[in-house]
Motif scaffolding. Sequence first.
Motif, PDB file in Angstrom:
ATOM      1  N   PRO A   1     -13.561  11.669   9.131  1.00  0.00           N
ATOM      2  CA  PRO A   1     -11.426  11.355   9.681  1.00  0.00           C
ATOM      3  C   PRO A   1     -11.678  12.852   9.618  1.00  0.00           C
ATOM      4  O   PRO A   1     -11.750  13.534   8.966  1.00  0.00           O
TER       5      PRO A   1
ATOM      6  N   GLY B   1      -2.842   8.191   7.786  1.00  0.00           N
ATOM      7  CA  GLY B   1      -3.840   7.089   9.433  1.00  0.00           C
ATOM      8  C   GLY B   1      -2.671   6.895   9.802  1.00  0.00           C
ATOM      9  O   GLY B   1      -2.720   6.308  10.922  1.00  0.00           O
TER      10      GLY B   1
ATOM     11  N   ALA C   1      -3.443  15.717   1.907  1.00  0.00           N
ATOM     12  CA  ALA C   1      -4.187  16.143   1.700  1.00  0.00           C
ATOM     13  C   ALA C   1      -4.439  17.748   1.009  1.00  0.00           C
ATOM     14  O   ALA C   1      -5.423  18.793   0.950  1.00  0.00           O
ATOM     15  N   ASN C   2      -3.481  17.910   2.510  1.00  0.00           N
ATOM     16  CA  ASN C   2      -4.140  19.364   3.398  1.00  0.00           C
ATOM     17  C   ASN C   2      -2.951  20.519   2.174  1.00  0.00           C
ATOM     18  O   ASN C   2      -1.934  20.423   2.514  1.00  0.00           O
TER      19      ASN C   2
ATOM     20  N   HIS D   1       1.035   4.821  -2.331  1.00  0.00           N
ATOM     21  CA  HIS D   1       0.986   6.323  -2.094  1.00  0.00           C
ATOM     22  C   HIS D   1       2.471   6.541  -2.707  1.00  0.00           C
ATOM     23  O   HIS D   1       1.939   8.078  -3.300  1.00  0.00           O
TER      24      HIS D   1
ATOM     25  N   HIS E   1       1.079  -1.404   0.354  1.00  0.00           N
ATOM     26  CA  HIS E   1       0.180   0.359  -0.208  1.00  0.00           C
ATOM     27  C   HIS E   1       0.527   1.379   0.240  1.00  0.00           C
ATOM     28  O   HIS E   1       0.875   2.448  -0.930  1.00  0.00           O
TER      29      HIS E   1
ATOM     30  N   PHE F   1      -4.208  14.141  13.593  1.00  0.00           N
ATOM     31  CA  PHE F   1      -4.933  14.624  13.263  1.00  0.00           C
ATOM     32  C   PHE F   1      -6.257  14.040  13.390  1.00  0.00           C
ATOM     33  O   PHE F   1      -7.563  14.815  14.468  1.00  0.00           O
ATOM     34  N   ASP F   2      -7.035  12.515  13.461  1.00  0.00           N
ATOM     35  CA  ASP F   2      -8.268  11.975  13.449  1.00  0.00           C
ATOM     36  C   ASP F   2      -8.208  12.491  15.248  1.00  0.00           C
ATOM     37  O   ASP F   2      -9.330  12.277  16.067  1.00  0.00           O
TER      38      ASP F   2
ATOM     39  N   GLY G   1       0.593  10.929   0.493  1.00  0.00           N
ATOM     40  CA  GLY G   1      -0.011   9.533   2.003  1.00  0.00           C
ATOM     41  C   GLY G   1      -1.791  10.796   1.919  1.00  0.00           C
ATOM     42  O   GLY G   1      -1.460  12.202   1.747  1.00  0.00           O
ATOM     43  N   GLY G   2      -2.423  10.471   3.366  1.00  0.00           N
ATOM     44  CA  GLY G   2      -3.716  11.673   3.348  1.00  0.00           C
ATOM     45  C   GLY G   2      -3.156  12.076   3.292  1.00  0.00           C
ATOM     46  O   GLY G   2      -4.033  13.473   3.375  1.00  0.00           O
ATOM     47  N   VAL G   3      -2.394  12.943   4.474  1.00  0.00           N
ATOM     48  CA  VAL G   3      -2.113  13.935   5.592  1.00  0.00           C
ATOM     49  C   VAL G   3      -1.489  14.802   4.563  1.00  0.00           C
ATOM     50  O   VAL G   3      -1.813  16.220   4.233  1.00  0.00           O
TER      51      VAL G   3
ATOM     52  N   THR H   1      -5.025  10.660  -0.808  1.00  0.00           N
ATOM     53  CA  THR H   1      -5.925   9.251   0.134  1.00  0.00           C
ATOM     54  C   THR H   1      -6.400   8.291  -0.641  1.00  0.00           C
ATOM     55  O   THR H   1      -5.723   8.530  -1.808  1.00  0.00           O
TER      56      THR H   1
HETATM   57  O1  KG4 Z   1      -3.405   7.696   3.139  1.00  0.00           O
HETATM   58  P1  KG4 Z   1      -4.686   7.306   4.007  1.00  0.00           P
HETATM   59  O2  KG4 Z   1      -6.106   7.840   3.161  1.00  0.00           O
HETATM   60  O3  KG4 Z   1      -4.480   6.280   4.738  1.00  0.00           O
HETATM   61  C1  KG4 Z   1      -4.104   5.662   4.836  1.00  0.00           C
HETATM   62  O4  KG4 Z   1      -3.509   4.958   4.130  1.00  0.00           O
HETATM   63  O5  KG4 Z   1      -4.267   5.624   6.760  1.00  0.00           O
HETATM   64  O6  KG4 Z   1      -4.579   8.042   4.895  1.00  0.00           O
HETATM   65  C2  KG4 Z   1      -5.735   8.909   5.970  1.00  0.00           C
HETATM   66  C3  KG4 Z   1      -5.163   9.928   6.616  1.00  0.00           C
HETATM   67  C4  KG4 Z   1      -6.215  10.254   7.619  1.00  0.00           C
HETATM   68  O7  KG4 Z   1      -5.860  10.112   9.205  1.00  0.00           O
HETATM   69  C5  KG4 Z   1      -7.113  11.399   7.603  1.00  0.00           C
HETATM   70  O8  KG4 Z   1      -7.049  12.434   8.967  1.00  0.00           O
HETATM   71  C6  KG4 Z   1      -5.826  12.282   6.652  1.00  0.00           C
HETATM   72  O9  KG4 Z   1      -5.535  11.267   5.705  1.00  0.00           O
HETATM   73  N1  KG4 Z   1      -5.594  13.682   6.047  1.00  0.00           N
HETATM   74  C7  KG4 Z   1      -5.459  14.975   6.318  1.00  0.00           C
HETATM   75  C8  KG4 Z   1      -6.426  15.441   5.219  1.00  0.00           C
HETATM   76  N2  KG4 Z   1      -7.182  14.271   4.191  1.00  0.00           N
HETATM   77  C9  KG4 Z   1      -7.001  13.207   4.471  1.00  0.00           C
HETATM   78  N3  KG4 Z   1      -4.912  15.170   7.134  1.00  0.00           N
HETATM   79  C10 KG4 Z   1      -4.845  16.675   7.174  1.00  0.00           C
HETATM   80  N4  KG4 Z   1      -5.499  17.183   6.385  1.00  0.00           N
HETATM   81  C11 KG4 Z   1      -6.123  16.938   5.274  1.00  0.00           C
HETATM   82  N5  KG4 Z   1      -6.701  17.485   4.557  1.00  0.00           N
END
Ligand code: KG4
Length: 329
Positions: free
Chosen positions: A175, A134, A264-265, A113, A109, A163-164, A260-262, A290
Amino acid sequence: MILAIETSCDETSAAVVNGTDILSNELYSQVKKHQRYGGVVPELASRLHADVIDYVIESALSKASVSLGDLTHIAVTSGPGLEGALMVGIAAAQTLANGLKIPIIPVNHLHGHIYAAEVSGELKFPLVVCLASGGHTQLIYMKEDLSFEIIANTMDDACGESFDKVARMLDLPYPGGPHIELLAKDGEVVVQLPHPIKHKPEAFSFSGLKTAVLQLTQSDHEYSNADIAASFQHTVADVMAHKLSLALDNYSANQVVLCGGVFANQYIRGVISDRLDGASCIVPPLHLCTDNAAMIGLAAAQYLNRFSKSAHFIECNTRLGVDFPKELQ
Ligand code: KG4
Ligand code: ZN
């Protein structure tokens, strides 16, 4: 022509990828179903994946105008992730691969990313990846394609997890990341929060930061939730930018990949790219930060470039198809 499947957490996704072209990328998000529990419930996630996986795969094939007979490989996330959730994707991949007599490509996975960034431009090696999701927070040095040297890891919580959890303290839904980002737009960076183990290049720590926010919210204070969100988000950006600069002092790199999801910020992306003056920075498009299956297909295409002659891809039915080529373990 690869059909990629991703079910490692709470998104059921299927994509058709041809080389680096994404022909479709369908996604069913379970987020609303988990929200009332404040986080992902693993058992529920598995059941929801099983309910929709067929539909999501059919939809990915039809959006790409590709039929089953056109497929040459099935790529599937084999880990890391929730065991039961992964099994649903793997079982679907196995069923299709067995029926079509084509190989399965088990994909890590986290490699997905990283390779999502290819959509934004060419990867220029050697490079340093900052991966924040996450479940993971890592800096990875890549000398070349598919070579991963982990140079920093979190000692406790993952960045997205913090963040969560902070979102929960501020009464925001799961989330937390996107909700904190939105709320922070109305706030100011006015709260001093700690930056634990600042001078350790090989480690991140987010639990102290999280606890500092908890203690603040439980104390008598004059800050708005928006100010707390803005200050927390800023501290995370500062931590990331600082650790990246330490890494760049020790590793020569042509590029920094944020994924990675973070990431996206938008605020964190902005702070880091401003602070990395000199080093070019590449980030996947927002919708590929994400979890999604297209990124799994892109990583699988890389595996294929390197390992297409590997017996592994032909002997695809061992242990549910979850063994990696030895070189990638
Ligand atoms: O990569 P991902 O979709 O899933 C995993 O592999 O874990 O990441 C999800 C994480 C969650 O903790 C979510 O709160 C965080 O990414 N996330 C963000 C944002 N969008 C998703 N954190 C900060 N700002 C964002 N805009
Ligand atoms: Zn992920």
